[in-house]
Design a protein around this motif. Structure first.
Motif, PDB file in Angstrom:
ATOM      1  N   ALA A  29       0.818  -1.210   0.000  1.00  0.00           N
ATOM      2  CA  ALA A  29       0.000   0.000   0.000  1.00  0.00           C
ATOM      3  C   ALA A  29       0.849   1.257   0.000  1.00  0.00           C
ATOM      4  N   LYS A  30       2.012   1.205   0.594  1.00  0.00           N
ATOM      5  CA  LYS A  30       2.869   2.393   0.669  1.00  0.00           C
ATOM      6  C   LYS A  30       3.298   2.875  -0.711  1.00  0.00           C
ATOM      7  N   GLU A  31       3.276   1.979  -1.687  1.00  0.00           N
ATOM      8  CA  GLU A  31       3.650   2.361  -3.042  1.00  0.00           C
ATOM      9  C   GLU A  31       2.545   3.148  -3.730  1.00  0.00           C
ATOM     10  N   LYS A  32       1.309   2.991  -3.274  1.00  0.00           N
ATOM     11  CA  LYS A  32       0.163   3.575  -3.966  1.00  0.00           C
ATOM     12  C   LYS A  32      -0.550   4.636  -3.144  1.00  0.00           C
ATOM     13  N   SER A  33      -0.614   4.434  -1.835  1.00  0.00           N
ATOM     14  CA  SER A  33      -1.458   5.258  -0.988  1.00  0.00           C
ATOM     15  C   SER A  33      -0.714   6.487  -0.488  1.00  0.00           C
ATOM     16  N   ASP A  34      -1.396   7.340   0.283  1.00  0.00           N
ATOM     17  CA  ASP A  34      -0.782   8.558   0.808  1.00  0.00           C
ATOM     18  C   ASP A  34      -0.975   8.629   2.318  1.00  0.00           C
ATOM     19  N   GLU A  35      -0.483   9.701   2.910  1.00  0.00           N
ATOM     20  CA  GLU A  35      -0.476   9.812   4.375  1.00  0.00           C
ATOM     21  C   GLU A  35      -1.872   9.913   4.961  1.00  0.00           C
ATOM     22  N   ARG A  91      -8.491  11.093  -5.632  1.00  0.00           N
ATOM     23  CA  ARG A  91      -9.910  11.395  -5.419  1.00  0.00           C
ATOM     24  C   ARG A  91     -10.250  12.800  -5.890  1.00  0.00           C
ATOM     25  N   LYS A  92      -9.389  13.757  -5.603  1.00  0.00           N
ATOM     26  CA  LYS A  92      -9.655  15.144  -5.983  1.00  0.00           C
ATOM     27  C   LYS A  92      -9.602  15.340  -7.497  1.00  0.00           C
ATOM     28  N   GLN A  93      -8.728  14.582  -8.179  1.00  0.00           N
ATOM     29  CA  GLN A  93      -8.713  14.640  -9.641  1.00  0.00           C
ATOM     30  C   GLN A  93     -10.026  14.128 -10.217  1.00  0.00           C
ATOM     31  N   ALA A  94     -10.522  13.032  -9.642  1.00  0.00           N
ATOM     32  CA  ALA A  94     -11.797  12.485 -10.091  1.00  0.00           C
ATOM     33  C   ALA A  94     -12.929  13.470  -9.830  1.00  0.00           C
ATOM     34  N   ALA A  95     -12.858  14.198  -8.711  1.00  0.00           N
ATOM     35  CA  ALA A  95     -13.885  15.188  -8.381  1.00  0.00           C
ATOM     36  C   ALA A  95     -13.949  16.282  -9.444  1.00  0.00           C
ATOM     37  N   TYR A 145     -14.365   7.125  -2.113  1.00  0.00           N
ATOM     38  CA  TYR A 145     -14.564   6.454  -0.827  1.00  0.00           C
ATOM     39  C   TYR A 145     -15.200   7.413   0.165  1.00  0.00           C
ATOM     40  N   SER A 146     -15.737   6.834   1.227  1.00  0.00           N
ATOM     41  CA  SER A 146     -16.457   7.616   2.233  1.00  0.00           C
ATOM     42  C   SER A 146     -15.491   8.428   3.097  1.00  0.00           C
ATOM     43  N   GLU A 194     -27.775  13.721  -5.265  1.00  0.00           N
ATOM     44  CA  GLU A 194     -26.344  13.449  -5.162  1.00  0.00           C
ATOM     45  C   GLU A 194     -25.980  12.236  -6.003  1.00  0.00           C
ATOM     46  N   ILE A 195     -24.803  12.313  -6.656  1.00  0.00           N
ATOM     47  CA  ILE A 195     -24.268  11.150  -7.346  1.00  0.00           C
ATOM     48  C   ILE A 195     -23.023  10.676  -6.610  1.00  0.00           C
ATOM     49  N   VAL A 196     -22.792   9.365  -6.672  1.00  0.00           N
ATOM     50  CA  VAL A 196     -21.660   8.753  -5.976  1.00  0.00           C
ATOM     51  C   VAL A 196     -20.933   7.828  -6.957  1.00  0.00           C
ATOM     52  N   ILE A 197     -19.628   8.017  -7.060  1.00  0.00           N
ATOM     53  CA  ILE A 197     -18.794   7.240  -7.975  1.00  0.00           C
ATOM     54  C   ILE A 197     -17.694   6.555  -7.161  1.00  0.00           C
ATOM     55  N   PRO A 198     -17.810   5.253  -6.850  1.00  0.00           N
ATOM     56  CA  PRO A 198     -16.797   4.572  -6.035  1.00  0.00           C
ATOM     57  C   PRO A 198     -15.465   4.409  -6.763  1.00  0.00           C
ATOM     58  N   ALA A 199     -14.433   4.149  -5.976  1.00  0.00           N
ATOM     59  CA  ALA A 199     -13.092   3.947  -6.530  1.00  0.00           C
ATOM     60  C   ALA A 199     -13.045   2.730  -7.446  1.00  0.00           C
ATOM     61  N   GLY A 200     -13.887   1.744  -7.183  1.00  0.00           N
ATOM     62  CA  GLY A 200     -13.850   0.515  -7.973  1.00  0.00           C
ATOM     63  C   GLY A 200     -14.082   0.728  -9.447  1.00  0.00           C
ATOM     64  N   ILE A 201     -14.850   1.747  -9.813  1.00  0.00           N
ATOM     65  CA  ILE A 201     -15.118   2.017 -11.225  1.00  0.00           C
ATOM     66  C   ILE A 201     -14.166   3.073 -11.785  1.00  0.00           C
TER      67      ILE A 201
END
Length: 753
Positions: A84-90, A424-428, A469-470, A541-548
């Protein structure tokens, strides 16, 4: 396939094909290879675009996500963290909460391993079911016998049984749950509706061949669980012992056959009085508030005060109203029960007893031994899915882990596969672009009068979105938040059935504690890893999960035209739901409210009829050379969303081509294809899918979405830009370019191809 015929190049000058304007990154090369593999260049896209692009990205990505989740849960926590450290953030990896995170991970890992422990599950056979059946029968202290007709004297026993079944998650005579009040979306409300049936829909009960399979399957299941022991094996001796311990009689073959026949007759009558699926499209028709006093007056077969009081929190007041979604069904059910003494088809107390026993078994059969699970799966496979092989146990168990711990499992998916706040912010921002295009398009729709247009623009301005994600309730970035959220689920190793009961009780308590509270609009109705999206009218409201938010739907490093043809169409689809035949009846604050003028509403209905007629002409192939037409009325909302989504996404894509050329480079080896063509190609790849005839029939009878071929071909048939992009000739000359095109949002300046 090594290339694309020149005849498929765009009619417009393709600026991307100039030297130096080709994307040569690894992800672009991979995308180009994938597209070349997926296209059937022997098919004319103007004749059948579905066949030209038929792949099935949704199904493939869902299966890939399940496999990724399985791989994650089979790691140790330290192995997960390293990757996860390769992909995720703090935001996700917080050393101060690492102990809590490890504990959370180990909890769902233990759940998964308990599900995977088939040796222990199988060693118990069906015996974990027996205490539940005994508890049910203790509540159902009706007079015994087929001559004892149900009367209002039995209301107390029936109410006690319904309370018990509701607390165990067993479908019964009606559904009973908590939802958002459509006319007061800040409040929760109790909904009463018709029940789910044992077969996929009411139509199946009129098919003699289906009923024969259903009957034989149920007889096999009941014989295995409640019938005479087949031999003197340890497992059969255990079953005999546990039946006796729970005061349950061993049933003879003839008793089981008669019991099943009565069950099917009873359920067939329920099916007959249920409403068809296409009668649930108008939320105004479904909003029928009643006081508890009115419930007692109209439907005097249940002690409604006792029933409701047993589910709502102890400190909550009885609600002033509940919503009866299907009053005709409830009235017909009441008439059937109350008048049983005077009807040839009247209900006996034995009918109810047997119906509830079988429903209890079917509700829990997925949590007992494999032989009984296989009996059920084989029965349903023959009737409605066509499946002949059992999926790997790991896929079943990762699915159950997702059902139980969705947000928590989703956290680890995001850490391993998606990234974090920057992604997430780019997707927003991408969502904002589609919303902006939708708003611009509204301003030019010719048939909207000024009053309705103003309110529609206000609704779009108030449209909210969540992505990936929530961030609250629970906060998927916070192990502490997730631990609190899932507190109450007890995982008991070696006891899968007991663990599932704990999970259900947690879910039930979480649902009913909302009564009397203000609506929590932070909540998600999907998990982060789901390949899906949704629009909530009461939240607007629309919701777009990370999975898609993955390739080929979306990748921040892909050319934008591919993203717009993938996730852009999905986002546009969900926004369009705010204005489909159902969503348009909710205002910008999520309130069910007829805010359209009469003239505009009439124009909308007239334009909608075109879609009903168009989609109703599509057919699917069922078993034995049968054909079924798509229900254009039932699928109208999704069909409108498909068409609106592709239009909004195309408009955004066009804007991106002029404003952001450096992120719209050509794909290597596909320079002859225009961005417009690749937009539509990615759209086609997203929606295509194949399924067995039995499943196709089930979907066409129950699913509000049209079959994949109709979703793809009808949407491009209605889109003039598609015909331009692929040079489909004059309207009427090719199948994908008909003269008459359906459109809700046809613009003043929209010209034919």
């Amino acid at each position: 396939m090594t290339g694309i015929p020149n005849s498929l190049s765009g009619h417009s000058v393709n600026l991307m094909a100039r030297a130096g304007n080709t994307c040569d990154t690894k992800i672009c090369k991979t995308a180009a290879t994938s597209i070349l593999h997926d296209l059937d260049v022997n098919i004319d896209p103007c004749s059948d675009f579905y066949q030209y692009t038929s792949v099935g990205t949704f199904t493939d990505l869902r299966n890939n996500n399940l496999d990724s989740l399985r791989d994650i849960i089979e790691l140790t926590y330290d192995e997960l963290l390293t990757g996860a450290k390769e992909k995720s953030d703090e935001e996700f990896i917080n050393p101060s909460q690492s102990d809590r995170d490890r504990s959370n991970f180990n909890k769902i890992k233990s759940y998964y391993e308990t599900c995977m422990d088939e040796a222990t599950i199988d060693s118990l056979g069906p015996t974990p079911l027996f205490p539940d059946i005994k508890s049910l029968l203790d509540k159902l202290n009706f007079p015994v016998g087929l001559d004892s007709r149900f009367t209002t004297d039995h209301v107390r026993q029936l109410t006690d049984a319904l309370i018990y079944l509701g607390n165990e998650g067993v479908d019964n005579l009606f559904s009973f749950d908590v939802g958002i009040d459509d006319k007061n979306p800040e409040e929760y409300v109790i909904n009463i509706n018709q029940p789910d049936l044992g077969l996929p829909s009411r139509e199946y009960y009129d098919q003699a061949d289906v009923i024969a399979i259903y009957r034989n399957g149920l007889i096999s299941i009941l014989s295995s669980i409640l019938g005479n022991p087949k031999d003197s094996s340890p497992l059969e001796e255990l079953r005999r012992t546990k039946l006796a311990e729970n005061n349950l009689s061993i049933l003879s073959n003839i008793e089981i056959e008669n019991m099943v026949d009565r069950y099917i007759e009873f359920e067939s009558h329920l099916a007959k009085i249920t409403l068809a699926n296409d009668q649930f499209q108008n939320p105004i028709d479904l909003y029928n508030p009643m006081t508890i006093a009115e419930l007692h007056q109209k439907y005097p077969v249940v002690d409604w005060i006792k029933l409701i009081r047993r589910f709502i929190p102890e400190d909550a007041s009885l609600p002033s109203n509940v919503i009866v979604i299907a009053p005709k069904y409830m009235q017909d059910l009441t008439d059937w029960l109350v008048n049983s003494a005077n009807r040839d088809d009247g209900v006996t107390t034995e009918n109810l007893r047997e119906f509830f026993i079988i429903k209890t078994i079917l509700a829990n059969i997925g949590y007992i031994d494999k032989p009984n699970r296989d009996l059920y799966r084989n029965m349903i496979g023959k009737i409605s899915s066509g499946a002949t092989e059992t999926p790997p146990r790991s896929r079943i168990c990762i699915g159950q882990t997702s059902n139980t711990f969705g947000q928590l499992l989703g956290r680890y998916f995001v850490m391993k596969k998606f990234g974090g706040e920057s992604e997430r912010k780019q997707a927003a921002k991408f969502l904002d672009n589609i919303t902006s295009s939708w708003k611009s398009r509204l301003q030019d729709v010719s048939w909207l009068d000024s009053e309705t247009r103003s309110r529609a623009l206000e609704k779009v301005s108030k449209l909210k979105h969540k992505e990936a994600y929530s961030l609250a309730n629970p906060d998927d970035r916070s192990p502490e938040s997730l631990a609190q959220y899932y507190n109450g689920i007890e995982v008991t190793p070696k006891e899968y059935y007991k663990t599932q009961q704990s999970a259900f009780q947690w879910s039930l308590k979480k649902e009913w504690k909302d009564i009397g509270q203000k609506v929590n609009k932070d909540i998600w109705y999907m998990d982060p890893h789901e390949v899906n999206a949704y629009y909530t009218p009461t939240f607007n409201e629309i919701v777009i999960p990370a999975g898609i938010l993955q390739s080929p739907f979306y990748d921040s490093d892909l050319p934008r035209y591919l993203n717009y043809g993938g996730i852009g169409v999905v986002i546009g689809h969900e926004i369009t739901h705010a204005f489909d035949n159902s969503g348009r009846l909710y205002d910008g604050d999520g309130r069910l409210n007829s805010w359209w003028t009469n003239a505009t509403a009439t124009a909308f209905e007239q334009k909608s009829q075109c879609f009903i007629d168009q989609y109703g002409k599509f057919t699917i192939d069922g078993p034995n050379n049968s054909k079924y037409n798509v229900n254009g009325k039932m699928t109208l909302g999704e069909n409108l969303a498909d068409n609106g989504g592709i239009n909004a996404a195309f408009m955004s894509m066009r804007k991106s081509l002029s404003e952001d050329p450096e992120n719209n480079l050509a794909l290597p080896g596909l320079e002859s294809l225009s961005p417009e063509q690749l937009f539509f190609i990615n759209f086609g790849r997203v929606w295509c899918s194949n399924m067995r005839p039995e499943m196709a029939v089930q979907r066409v009878l129950n699913d509000v979405h049209s079959p994949a071929k109709a979703r793809v071909n009808a949407a491009v048939q209605n889109n003039p830009e598609f015909a331009k992009a692929f040079k489909c000739g004059a309207p009427g000359s090719r199948e994908m370019n008909p003269v008459d095109k359906c459109s809700i949002c046809k613009l003043e300046n929209e010209l034919p191809p």
